[in-house]
Scaffold this active site. Structure first.
Site, mmCIF file in Angstrom:
data_model
loop_
_atom_site.group_PDB
_atom_site.id
_atom_site.type_symbol
_atom_site.label_atom_id
_atom_site.label_comp_id
_atom_site.label_asym_id
_atom_site.label_seq_id
_atom_site.Cartn_x
_atom_site.Cartn_y
_atom_site.Cartn_z
ATOM 1 N N ASP A 14 -1.990 -5.327 1.991
ATOM 2 C CA ASP A 14 -1.602 -5.210 3.405
ATOM 3 C C ASP A 14 -1.778 -6.514 4.179
ATOM 4 O O ASP A 14 -2.454 -6.548 5.223
ATOM 5 C CB ASP A 14 -2.421 -4.113 4.090
ATOM 6 C CG ASP A 14 -2.426 -2.807 3.321
ATOM 7 O OD1 ASP A 14 -1.392 -2.470 2.738
ATOM 8 O OD2 ASP A 14 -3.465 -2.124 3.297
ATOM 9 N N GLU A 27 5.284 3.214 8.366
ATOM 10 C CA GLU A 27 3.919 2.775 8.670
ATOM 11 C C GLU A 27 3.898 1.248 8.752
ATOM 12 O O GLU A 27 4.918 0.582 8.678
ATOM 13 C CB GLU A 27 2.959 3.269 7.574
ATOM 14 C CG GLU A 27 3.332 2.778 6.188
ATOM 15 C CD GLU A 27 2.472 3.358 5.075
ATOM 16 O OE1 GLU A 27 1.349 3.797 5.354
ATOM 17 O OE2 GLU A 27 2.935 3.359 3.916
#
Length: 557
Positions: free
Chosen positions: A15, A188
């Protein structure tokens, strides 16, 4: 011209949130249940990166005791504005079931190395929150939105909420849904950017597995439901490129160079397959977890960002024209004589910081005080570092005198509380102090040596343990003199320590394999173990039959 070789951050570095301040690039990565929270690196050339101190290094900033595996820090977002660094991070307390209880926080620092301010609670609307600094001085939190209702999709779009720049509190009355994603769903990981009069929203979809992707939408306003998805192919994905060395690309962030070039940092993975397995299904086993790749980006005639070379990305990428060479280690090998009173930045603990309850370090040894088993999510004496290569040896010298089979100390290869193995000194009724190998696989524990556990000769003060990880399998060895090692006849399947294997039985599958040192005493008598001279030696990404090590660019699995 410099060439970027992916992944740029090997081993569990998921991420990525990338920014540039002046000539220096910074990346923040998720750390989930591992402490300290948020992993930071810096570079001036996008290829060579150096590890920085983690910002969430105190329980004031991060308290994860009791967090489930793969809870904790999800998708931190780093930004720079008003002369300081801003870090938004999420602490997830529930990972399975209908709910995702979480809290989003904000901390700031004038120096990337800290100190970081006490956390400001933002909200719990959804995870993957990031901070957008608009050019009119206003600030907004943009985040995934969670819906627990079983008759709704749990990923309920991307929400934008204005942040009061004076109080640094959110204004819930300003919240609105910007974007619901596409039919791929699971939208997301949002990040907002502004360019040529448009707001660009980058968001991940498809779940952080082999169907993962990143989509881009844009709007000239921040009004609700005003964003339109880029036409044509998706921005980045490997769902349709199973032969590529790099897989799972998607969730990430955009950055520009001083000269005006553009790059995108994405999570990725390098799965491998067992002999005879198709690389299409199963796509493979990602023992190094989700790593970080960087791809070059251009803007098409319609003003949409595109990945150079197509949406599958490349293993080798043209670096920035204005790159400044950054000195960094050639690999991630580590030797630790434990001479410092603080742990090296490569070490991590689970959920809580290393403290006196867990042990001490310095003056040439690490002492760990036996606590709970490796299945414990509350009280555990373990320090560990990432697997960052497919081939490595790790070794440590141990002093431990157990008097019960409930006491264990040694070397572990660890994914989470349900998936790990352990070579350790313990005690049994037959031979007293012995060496055993145990494995927890989907929560089922197996002792491999049982009554044939290796007897430690009387008068032996130290035992040396070594693990040899060879991509698809790994083994353990022991020595009573530190020179002559004996291989234990147990070959373990490395796939058990992969995201993809854990996903088959558990909803938390976001980290990667670690190698570490642990002391267990679940009898409660707190017997301690001493560890000396830890080494982690990378051997390269491919092991040839001749016994030499090399990296082959053509290797796909």
């Amino acid at each position: 011209m410099a060439i970027i070789q992916n992944p740029v951050l090997p081993g569990f570095n998921a991420d990525p949130s990338i920014i540039r301040v002046g000539e220096t690039y910074y990346i923040a990565n998720s750390t989930f249940e591992w402490f300290p929270g948020v992993r930071l690196h810096e570079s001036k050339d996008l290829q060579n990166w150096n590890l920085l101190p983690s910002p969430l290094s105190t329980t004031t900033l991060l308290d994860m005791k009791g967090n489930p595996s793969s809870g904790g820090i999800w998708a931190p977002a780093l930004s720079h504005a008003d002369g300081k660094f801003w870090l938004v991070y999420t602490d997830v307390k529930i990972t399975e079931g209908a709910f995702k209880d979480m809290t989003n926080y904000l901390t700031t620092a004038t120096d990337i190395r800290g100190p970081w301010s006490d956390p400001i609670k933002l909200n719990g609307v959804g995870f993957d929150a990031s901070l957008f600094h608009d050019d009119d001085g206003r600030k907004y939190i943009v985040q995934q939105t969670w819906d627990h209702r079983e008759y709704h999709h749990p990923f309920n779009g991307i929400t934008l909420t204005e942040l009061d720049t004076r109080t640094l509190k959110l204004k819930p009355e300003t919240a609105r849904t910007l974007y619901h994603g596409t039919a791929v769903a699971l939208v997301e990981g949002p990040h907002l950017y502004k360019r040529d009069g448009y707001y660009y929203l980058f968001a991940a979809q498809g779940g952080t597995v082999f169907t993962h992707q990143e989509v881009v939408a844009r709007s000239k306003t921040l009004d609700a439901h005003s964003f339109e998805t880029a036409p044509g192919e998706v921005f980045i994905t490997n769902v349709d490129t199973p032969d590529s060395y790099i897989q799972k690309q998607g969730h990430g962030a955009l950055v520009s160079t001083p000269a005006g070039e553009w790059y995108y940092a994405s999570l990725c993975a390098r799965p491998w397959n067992r002999p005879g397995e198709s690389i299409y299904d199963p796509r493979g086993w990602s023992t190094l977890g989700r790593e970080t790749s960087i791809q070059k980006v251009y803007w098409d005639e319609e003003g949409w960002p595109r990945v150079e070379g197509g949406h599958g990305g490349k293993t080798f990428v043209e670096g920035p024209k204005d790159a400044i060479y950054t000195e960094s280690a050639k690999d991630h090998s580590q030797y630790d004589a434990f001479t410092s009173s603080t742990l090296d930045h490569n070490w991590n603990t689970l959920r809580v910081p290393f403290n006196e309850k867990m042990g001490t370090t310095g003056e040439g040894k690490l002492t760990l005080i036996g606590q709970g088993s490796l299945a414990n999510t509350h009280d555990l004496s373990l320090i560990a570092r990432r697997w960052q290569a497919f081939y490595f040896d790790a070794q440590v010298k141990v002093k431990f005198n157990p008097f019960s089979y409930q006491q264990m100390a040694g070397l572990t290869n660890y994914y989470n509380d349900r998936h790990w193995s352990f070579v350790f000194i313990t005690w049994n009724e037959i031979n007293g102090s012995v060496i055993e190998v145990g494995e927890n696989n989907r929560g089922k524990y197996t002792s491999y040596l049982k009554d044939d556990a290796i007897k430690i000769p009387e008068g032996t003060e130290y035992v040396w343990f070594r693990t040899k990880v060879r991509k698809q399998t790994y083994r353990y060895e022991y020595s009573f003199d530190g020179t002559h090692f004996t291989e234990i006849p147990v070959t373990l399947d490395a796939a058990v320590l992969s995201d993809d294997y854990v996903l088959q039985s558990y909803g938390g599958f976001f980290t990667g394999a670690f190698v570490g040192l642990a002391a267990v005493d679940y009898s409660g008598y707190e017997v301690s173990a001493d560890f000396y001279d830890f080494s982690y030696q990378e051997l390269g990404d491919a092991l040839t039959s001749a016994g030499t090590y090399s990296w082959e660019a053509s290797e796909l699995r």
